[in-house]
Design an enzyme around this catalytic site. Structure first.
Site, PDB file in Angstrom:
ATOM      1  N   ASN A 227      18.278  35.485  20.496  1.00 56.05           N
ATOM      2  CA  ASN A 227      18.709  35.671  21.878  1.00 56.05           C
ATOM      3  C   ASN A 227      20.092  35.078  22.127  1.00 56.05           C
ATOM      4  O   ASN A 227      20.901  35.647  22.875  1.00 56.05           O
ATOM      5  CB  ASN A 227      17.696  35.045  22.837  1.00 56.05           C
ATOM      6  CG  ASN A 227      16.525  35.975  23.114  1.00 56.05           C
ATOM      7  OD1 ASN A 227      16.531  37.132  22.716  1.00 56.05           O
ATOM      8  ND2 ASN A 227      15.524  35.478  23.793  1.00 56.05           N
ATOM      9  N   PHE A 268      24.809  45.626  22.772  1.00 57.41           N
ATOM     10  CA  PHE A 268      25.174  44.378  23.445  1.00 57.41           C
ATOM     11  C   PHE A 268      26.679  44.118  23.430  1.00 57.41           C
ATOM     12  O   PHE A 268      27.117  42.974  23.409  1.00 57.41           O
ATOM     13  CB  PHE A 268      24.403  43.192  22.847  1.00 57.41           C
ATOM     14  CG  PHE A 268      22.935  43.246  23.141  1.00 57.41           C
ATOM     15  CD1 PHE A 268      22.426  42.619  24.262  1.00 57.41           C
ATOM     16  CD2 PHE A 268      22.065  43.942  22.319  1.00 57.41           C
ATOM     17  CE1 PHE A 268      21.071  42.683  24.565  1.00 57.41           C
ATOM     18  CE2 PHE A 268      20.710  44.014  22.608  1.00 57.41           C
ATOM     19  CZ  PHE A 268      20.212  43.382  23.738  1.00 57.41           C
ATOM     20  N   SER A 270      28.515  45.754  25.861  1.00 57.64           N
ATOM     21  CA  SER A 270      28.889  46.325  27.149  1.00 57.64           C
ATOM     22  C   SER A 270      29.427  45.241  28.071  1.00 57.64           C
ATOM     23  O   SER A 270      28.762  44.221  28.286  1.00 57.64           O
ATOM     24  CB  SER A 270      27.675  47.003  27.804  1.00 57.64           C
ATOM     25  OG  SER A 270      27.210  48.068  27.005  1.00 57.64           O
ATOM     26  N   GLY A 272      30.562  43.696  31.725  1.00 60.95           N
ATOM     27  CA  GLY A 272      29.990  43.831  33.061  1.00 60.95           C
ATOM     28  C   GLY A 272      29.965  42.525  33.806  1.00 60.95           C
ATOM     29  O   GLY A 272      30.825  41.655  33.609  1.00 60.95           O
ATOM     30  N   CYS A 279      15.647  35.228  29.690  1.00 65.99           N
ATOM     31  CA  CYS A 279      15.773  34.779  28.297  1.00 65.99           C
ATOM     32  C   CYS A 279      17.129  34.176  27.944  1.00 65.99           C
ATOM     33  O   CYS A 279      17.199  33.035  27.487  1.00 65.99           O
ATOM     34  CB  CYS A 279      15.471  35.941  27.351  1.00 65.99           C
ATOM     35  SG  CYS A 279      13.770  36.504  27.414  1.00 65.99           S
TER      36      CYS A 279
END
Length: 479
Positions: A227, A268, A270, A272, A279
């Site tokens: 993560n 992952f 992107s 923004g 998480c």
């Protein structure tokens, strides 16, 4: 097998449905009577596409209770899926895990049983749970009860797909017997010999997940490290996006270019408003906190967290660039959940945006196709008015923040909707809109020339906030 699942959140409900679908007898347990009553009635306490349909297919293999004595003694495998929310210092709060482990231990019946920790926990927690069982189980004998770490890697909104067709299955244990039982439990998943649900078909070319058998501590570390690395990729993309805006490059083109490298990958990357949810923030903080306990600094992860926080400030900065002072301005916020296809509001960027707009004196009108009922319960400290639809939220607005890339918003008739705004300013914080809006100024993250899409400005005389009817905006403000 007979399975007990303690906790009926996102992970617990997904686990119960998956294992019951595979043919096991599963009992879901939660101390919240209201949640259990909902589940007995066939209602879900969370929003997850397809989950209700999968549960309905499980028939009488799926049961619900609040009673540990009804669920634990006969279970061959017991999953603990309770929350581990972050404490102010970043460490996970393990109170719920400790309470669940104690109650599980007190109801173990003496046969060989496996206790599976599916909650996200610090390294060493599995050994701690084993000690709790040793201290609380009646007639405890060594090797009688096995503790296994089986972290989940689900994405809310696509949890069923991720559960049925995972990339890998991580099983960590210090005793081979516990891992062996889980291999038997998960045999249909590993062999992929189950009939795929009609509403979650098996992807073309998918064969089987990789089984990663490790020690307890390695399995716990895998969850945090995975993560944290994904959070790092998002923060890296956002940092590059900031530079793209300054050098007239486009983050979409850059991300496609670097993501085509197999060593990097496209997922992952992107840009923004930053990552949110239950998480990434919690797990990066926990890993940093673990390092501090051992005198080990983690500057890369600290930087990822800092970049993520700056992205949330960037959203307001883009508003101020065009509107200057926000006092008295009307801002529409589209999307409240941290991502599409869920009602989860934890660490949602929209929350921080609304809170900051409140501080700056703006009036906020918000809409979300799924999460508004939950927001009424969890965001009572914020001041905003609900809109009945995305189009209604835009009426009389000086600007709109697109905070969650729901399909409802990407398919909105933007050219028509912005004509009802007082000022046609669209801040797309998810780079979700794939074409220009000729009648509006469109700002995105790291996109080249997006703020100059059109010089056409709609006169403020076309619409005023007084034109917003009580049918379009809910009468009560959330305070």
């Amino acid at each position: 097998m007979k399975v007990a699942v303690v906790g009926t959140g996102y992970v617990g409900l997904g686990t119960t449905a998956l294992l019951a679908y595979f043919g096991h007898q599963v009992m879901g347990l939660d101390i919240d009577q209201d949640k259990v009553d909902m589940l007995v009635r066939g209602e879900l306490p969370i929003y997850e596409p397809g989950l209700g349909e999968l549960m309905a297919e499980c028939g009488d293999r799926l049961h619900w209770t609040t009673d540990y004595s009804a669920a634990i003694p006969d279970a061959d495998v017991i999953f603990i899926c309770v929350g581990t929310p972050p404490l102010p210092g970043g460490q996970p709060d393990l109170r719920y895990l400790a309470a669940a482990a104690q109650d599980v231990a007190r109801h173990l019946n003496g046969k060989m049983q496996v206790v599976v920790n599916k909650s996200t926990v610090p390294v060493g927690t599995g050994d701690w749970v084993a000690r709790i069982i040793e201290e609380n189980a009646p007639d405890y004998k060594q090797h009688q009860y096995n503790v296994v770490s089986n972290p989940e890697f689900l994405r809310e909104g696509t949890a069923l797909f991720d559960s049925l067709y995972p990339d890998r299955l991580v099983l960590g244990g210090n005793d081979g017997a516990g891992v062996a039982r889980l291999l038997e439990l998960y045999a249909p998943l590993i062999e992929q010999d189950f009939q795929a649900p009609a509403h979650v078909p098996r992807p073309q070319g998918y064969t089987r997940p990789e089984v990663v058998a490790t020690s307890l501590s390695s399995a716990e570390m895998i969850k945090y490290a995975a993560n944290s690395f994904l959070a790092l990729k998002i923060s890296f993309a956002n940092e590059i996006a900031g530079l793209c805006e300054r050098v007239d490059a486009d983050i979409e083109e850059v991300a496609r270019g670097i993501g085509s490298d197999a060593r990097i990958g496209r997922q992952f990357l992107s840009a923004g408003a930053g990552w949110g949810g239950s998480c990434f923030g919690k797990d990066t903080s926990a890993l940093i906190s673990t390092g501090e306990e051992y005198g080990y600094d983690m500057p890369i992860l600290r930087a990822a967290v800092a970049v993520n926080q700056s992205q949330r400030q960037l959203v307001i900065a883009k508003l101020q660039k065009h509107l200057h002072r926000l006092q008295g301005k009307r801002v529409a916020v589209l999307g409240m959940a941290f991502k599409p296809n869920t009602d989860d509001l934890r660490d949602a960027p929209a929350h921080d945006a609304i809170a900051r707009l409140n501080e700056l004196g703006a009036t906020v009108v918000a809409h979300d196709p799924v999460a508004m009922p939950r927001a009424r319960r969890e965001w009572g400290h914020l001041n905003y008015t609900e809109a009945s639809s995305a189009a209604a939220a835009l009426i009389g607005a000086d600007a709109v923040l697109l905070m969650t890339e729901w399909k409802d918003y990407t398919e909105l008739d933007w050219n028509g909707a912005v004509r009802t705004m007082r000022q046609p300013l669209v801040i797309d914080t998810r780079n979700a809109l794939r074409c220009a809006i000729p009648t509006a100024t469109l700002e995105q993250i790291g996109r080249r020339g997006q703020s100059q899409v059109s010089q056409h400005q709609i006169s403020s005389s076309q619409v005023s906030p007084s034109q917003v009817s009580s049918e379009q905006v809910a009468p009560q403000a959330k305070k």
